[in-house]
Scaffold this active site. Structure first.
Site, PDB file in Angstrom:
ATOM      1  N   ASP A  49      -0.555  -7.762   2.037  1.00 38.32           N
ATOM      2  CA  ASP A  49      -0.109  -6.429   1.626  1.00 38.32           C
ATOM      3  C   ASP A  49      -1.304  -5.503   1.473  1.00 38.32           C
ATOM      4  O   ASP A  49      -2.297  -5.851   0.825  1.00 38.32           O
ATOM      5  CB  ASP A  49       0.646  -6.522   0.292  1.00 38.32           C
ATOM      6  N   TYR A  54      -5.732   2.691   0.263  1.00 40.95           N
ATOM      7  CA  TYR A  54      -6.749   1.804  -0.302  1.00 40.95           C
ATOM      8  C   TYR A  54      -8.086   2.044   0.399  1.00 40.95           C
ATOM      9  O   TYR A  54      -8.197   1.894   1.609  1.00 40.95           O
ATOM     10  CB  TYR A  54      -6.351   0.337  -0.162  1.00 40.95           C
ATOM     11  N   TRP A 205       3.035  -6.310  -8.369  1.00 45.12           N
ATOM     12  CA  TRP A 205       1.581  -6.179  -8.388  1.00 45.12           C
ATOM     13  C   TRP A 205       1.054  -6.311  -9.810  1.00 45.12           C
ATOM     14  O   TRP A 205       1.782  -6.099 -10.768  1.00 45.12           O
ATOM     15  CB  TRP A 205       1.113  -4.880  -7.737  1.00 45.12           C
ATOM     16  N   ARG A 228     -13.574  -5.937 -13.707  1.00 40.53           N
ATOM     17  CA  ARG A 228     -12.804  -4.737 -13.381  1.00 40.53           C
ATOM     18  C   ARG A 228     -12.898  -3.685 -14.474  1.00 40.53           C
ATOM     19  O   ARG A 228     -12.884  -2.485 -14.198  1.00 40.53           O
ATOM     20  CB  ARG A 228     -11.334  -5.107 -13.131  1.00 40.53           C
TER      21      ARG A 228
END
Length: 336
Positions: A49, A54, A205, A228
């Site tokens: 995906d 992106y 997600w 992150r």
């Protein structure tokens, strides 16, 4: 790997699906990204995906290169359209016929394929009539550029109307791609039951809540370097809703539950979303190939009722359940 039908269709996808949001074309080098894709293939993942937005189209290019040489019929490749791409002109965003038709051609070129298995509306476009959007999707399907259509972060009412129009126009809307995790359960009261009624599956997600449910973030401590939560390119902004000490303290209470189940905390989080019958797949990403192998161990895991209850008790009132959050977090108009 185990496989599940996507919505009311004959399409089977791997219940662990590889997603390259926030990684390919931005956070990790292309060589590492290619190794991650190969690790996914080696682990039995067949479904990939991505989205045109992106890394401003770079993620699609990286994925296309990484999959080059694989048997196309053995793969399920998904992408999306809505967010601004390119120079961000007035028509470089949204779900107008113009943007959809131009975007699907660009995606196919970057992915080096003649068609995608699933083409998804990345958000709901409040500025384009839904009939126009769905007619464009119908034409994309008839042209053979996409086999099925899906949506992402649509409300239950929007999904219902989208399914109605898709049936009128002779194609299948079979999936919804929302955020879903132990900590973010806003789809459970409205989106999931509506989708189950209409033959629509969830491809979820952030099942690990951007890494928070891995347990690596500790209350009262700075986030690990390179995580992150320290990524100023977008990762830190996405994760901040979970970076409260009350949430992080509750998450640490999941460790003994995971240990008793013989799972890592991340595997427990992925296995948890897959217990929902309306979930066809959990999207996982990776910045290192070994992460893929670890995440895949959640495939086929069945958590008994006692474990599910223990998870609810451990997390308590830090779980977000308000179904209104889907609409609240959606763009109110096209983002230029």
């Amino acid at each position: 790997m185990e496989f599940r039908y996507l919505g009311n269709s004959g399409l089977k996808i791997s219940e662990i699906t590889y997603g390259n949001w926030l990684t390919h074309g931005s956070q990790v080098e292309n060589e590492t990204a290619t190794k991650c894709v190969q690790a996914a293939l080696d682990a039995g993942i067949s479904t990939f995906d991505t989205a045109d937005v992106y890394a401003n189209t770079a993620a699609e290019t990286v994925l296309g290169e990484a999959l080059k040489g694989e048997r196309r019929e053995s793969l399920e490749i998904f992408t999306k359209v809505y967010w601004p791409t390119g120079p961000r002109g007035k028509n470089d965003t949204g779900l107008s016929r113009k943007h959809i038709m131009e975007s699907v051609n660009g995606s196919l070129q970057r992915l080096q394929t003649d068609y995608v298995d699933l083409y998804q509306a990345h958000r709901y476009d409040t500025e384009t009539p839904l009939e126009e959007t769905m007619q464009a999707f119908a034409d994309v399907v008839r042209q053979g550029k996409a086999l099925y259509i899906g949506v992402s972060e649509w409300t239950a009412d929007q999904i219902r109307e989208g399914v109605r129009l898709s049936k009128e126009m002779g194609f299948q809307l079979i999936s919804s791609q929302p955020q879903y995790s132990m900590l973010w359960r806003v789809i459970e009261d409205e989106v999931v039951p509506t989708s189950a009624e209409l033959g629509v599956s969830q491809i979820v997600w952030s099942p690990i809540a951007q890494g928070v449910l891995s347990g690596k973030y500790l209350p009262g401590e700075a986030p690990p370097a390179g995580s992150r939560a320290t990524d100023e390119k977008g990762g830190a902004d996405m994760i901040k809703r979970f970076m409260r000490d009350d949430v992080l303290t509750r998450v640490q209470a999941l460790k003994p539950i995971a240990d008793d189940a013989g799972l890592t905390m991340a595997q427990l989080a992925i296995a948890w979303v897959l217990q929902n019958d309306n979930v066809a797949a959990a999207l996982v990403g990776a910045s290192r190939p070994e992460q893929v192998g670890e995440n895949v161990k959640a495939a086929g895991v069945r958590l008994d009722a006692d474990v599910m209850s223990a998870i609810d008790e451990a997390l308590g009132d830090v779980v977000e359940r308000d179904p209104g959050k889907t609409a609240e977090t959606a763009p109110k108009g096209r983002v230029a």
